[in-house]
Design a protein around this motif. Sequence first.
Motif, PDB file in Angstrom:
ATOM      1  N   ARG A  43       0.882  -1.176   0.007  1.00 58.54           N
ATOM      2  CA  ARG A  43       0.079  -0.073  -0.044  1.00 58.54           C
ATOM      3  C   ARG A  43       0.714   1.248   0.046  1.00 58.54           C
ATOM      4  N   TRP A  44       2.033   1.291   0.849  1.00 54.44           N
ATOM      5  CA  TRP A  44       2.732   2.362   0.922  1.00 54.44           C
ATOM      6  C   TRP A  44       3.468   2.474  -0.612  1.00 54.44           C
ATOM      7  N   LYS A  45       3.824   1.404  -1.010  1.00 56.42           N
ATOM      8  CA  LYS A  45       4.935   1.287  -2.241  1.00 56.42           C
ATOM      9  C   LYS A  45       4.084   1.753  -3.562  1.00 56.42           C
ATOM     10  N   TYR A  46       2.615   1.544  -3.436  1.00 55.95           N
ATOM     11  CA  TYR A  46       1.958   1.709  -4.760  1.00 55.95           C
ATOM     12  C   TYR A  46       0.923   2.963  -4.661  1.00 55.95           C
ATOM     13  N   THR A  47       1.442   3.757  -3.532  1.00 59.46           N
ATOM     14  CA  THR A  47       0.224   4.939  -3.481  1.00 59.46           C
ATOM     15  C   THR A  47       1.057   6.043  -2.977  1.00 59.46           C
ATOM     16  N   GLN A  48       2.097   6.525  -3.871  1.00 59.13           N
ATOM     17  CA  GLN A  48       3.206   7.688  -3.427  1.00 59.13           C
ATOM     18  C   GLN A  48       2.754   8.813  -4.263  1.00 59.13           C
ATOM     19  N   ALA A  49       3.271   9.985  -4.090  1.00 58.37           N
ATOM     20  CA  ALA A  49       3.141  11.086  -4.585  1.00 58.37           C
ATOM     21  C   ALA A  49       3.077  11.039  -6.131  1.00 58.37           C
ATOM     22  N   GLY A  50       3.703  10.211  -7.009  1.00 62.42           N
ATOM     23  CA  GLY A  50       3.484  10.294  -8.266  1.00 62.42           C
ATOM     24  C   GLY A  50       2.554   9.686  -8.758  1.00 62.42           C
ATOM     25  N   GLY A  51       1.713   9.067  -7.886  1.00 58.68           N
ATOM     26  CA  GLY A  51       0.260   8.499  -8.541  1.00 58.68           C
ATOM     27  C   GLY A  51       0.385   6.816  -8.302  1.00 58.68           C
ATOM     28  N   GLU A  52      -0.632   6.062  -8.680  1.00 60.28           N
ATOM     29  CA  GLU A  52      -0.932   4.818  -8.340  1.00 60.28           C
ATOM     30  C   GLU A  52      -0.075   3.994  -9.207  1.00 60.28           C
ATOM     31  N   ALA A  53       0.299   2.693  -8.431  1.00 57.11           N
ATOM     32  CA  ALA A  53       1.075   1.912  -9.199  1.00 57.11           C
ATOM     33  C   ALA A  53      -0.029   1.145 -10.340  1.00 57.11           C
ATOM     34  N   ARG A  54       0.584   0.496 -11.171  1.00 55.43           N
ATOM     35  CA  ARG A  54      -0.205  -0.209 -12.146  1.00 55.43           C
ATOM     36  C   ARG A  54       0.480  -1.959 -11.915  1.00 55.43           C
ATOM     37  N   ILE A  55      -0.704  -2.749 -11.731  1.00 55.06           N
ATOM     38  CA  ILE A  55      -0.286  -4.183 -11.636  1.00 55.06           C
ATOM     39  C   ILE A  55      -0.704  -5.032 -12.765  1.00 55.06           C
ATOM     40  N   ALA A  56      -0.129  -5.681 -13.366  1.00 56.79           N
ATOM     41  CA  ALA A  56      -0.620  -6.930 -14.360  1.00 56.79           C
ATOM     42  C   ALA A  56      -0.357  -8.076 -13.657  1.00 56.79           C
ATOM     43  N   GLN A  57      -1.573  -8.983 -13.652  1.00 55.87           N
ATOM     44  CA  GLN A  57      -1.516 -10.223 -12.974  1.00 55.87           C
ATOM     45  C   GLN A  57      -2.416 -11.324 -13.888  1.00 55.87           C
ATOM     46  N   ILE A  58      -1.839 -12.459 -13.529  1.00 54.34           N
ATOM     47  CA  ILE A  58      -2.520 -13.591 -14.627  1.00 54.34           C
ATOM     48  C   ILE A  58      -2.924 -14.516 -13.600  1.00 54.34           C
ATOM     49  N   ARG A  59      -3.999 -15.090 -13.880  1.00 57.89           N
ATOM     50  CA  ARG A  59      -4.676 -16.302 -12.974  1.00 57.89           C
ATOM     51  C   ARG A  59      -4.715 -17.405 -13.954  1.00 57.89           C
ATOM     52  N   ASN A  60      -4.681 -18.520 -13.273  1.00 57.02           N
ATOM     53  CA  ASN A  60      -4.702 -19.934 -13.991  1.00 57.02           C
ATOM     54  C   ASN A  60      -6.550 -20.122 -14.233  1.00 57.02           C
ATOM     55  N   ASP A  61      -6.734 -21.477 -14.861  1.00 53.74           N
ATOM     56  CA  ASP A  61      -8.084 -21.654 -15.273  1.00 53.74           C
ATOM     57  C   ASP A  61      -8.873 -21.889 -13.800  1.00 53.74           C
ATOM     58  N   ASN A  62      -8.201 -22.122 -12.943  1.00 54.82           N
ATOM     59  CA  ASN A  62      -9.093 -22.165 -11.416  1.00 54.82           C
ATOM     60  C   ASN A  62      -9.251 -20.798 -10.726  1.00 54.82           C
ATOM     61  N   GLY A  63      -8.797 -19.665 -11.455  1.00 60.12           N
ATOM     62  CA  GLY A  63      -8.905 -18.678 -11.035  1.00 60.12           C
ATOM     63  C   GLY A  63      -7.847 -17.922  -9.842  1.00 60.12           C
TER      64      GLY A  63
END
Length: 204
Positions: A43-63
């Motif tokens: 939460r600290w790392k991804y919400t700093q003054a420069g703006g929100e982080a972006r995260i790419a995630q991959i899920r398997n067929d079971n979610g």
Amino acid sequence: MKIELLTASTVDLDELGRLQRESFLGVADPDQLAGVQTPEYYRWKYTQAGGEARIAQIRNDNGELVAMNSAFPVTLTNGDKTTRGWQSCDTATHPSARGRGYFLKCLNALKETFDEGEVFFGYPNANSAHGFTKFGWQRISTLQIFAGIIPPFSALPKIRRIDRFGPEQDDLAARLAAPGRIMIQRSAAYMNDRYCSPQRPLYT
């Protein structure tokens, strides 16, 4: 396989931290990672003054979440010019999903979200350097880490403790900027987020 593109405010930080812990199990010292692979840390790392982080995630067929890569925004300077940069971080692939190209799929998904002229960069370790090369990145240099004992400063009256960075830091950041030297703009806002944040008060 399903790719998701999320931001700091929409990602499940508990799930993200769990994937990180499972991915690095047996690779790094658990005691060292205990303080960083937590929802509070991300939460600290991804919400700093420069703006929100972006995260790419991959899920398997079971979610189940099996891979991810993140990038957080910073301001880059080159003399008196600035541009937005995105620093890659937190690469992770679950042991059960390795060898399927998920790392590159996450990087490409993130890359598609950036505007023209924005710079995607990072500081890969030995494990991820090969993957970034396949992605098309070029190695610029190797960073050398220096650690040493700091002598007592009581005899140097110009050195004083601060609790927050202010206008003096903005002035220093402006003087450090030079043509031909691309660097992260270490403004007061950036330094306060990194080093004086009440969410993560690690430094003096």
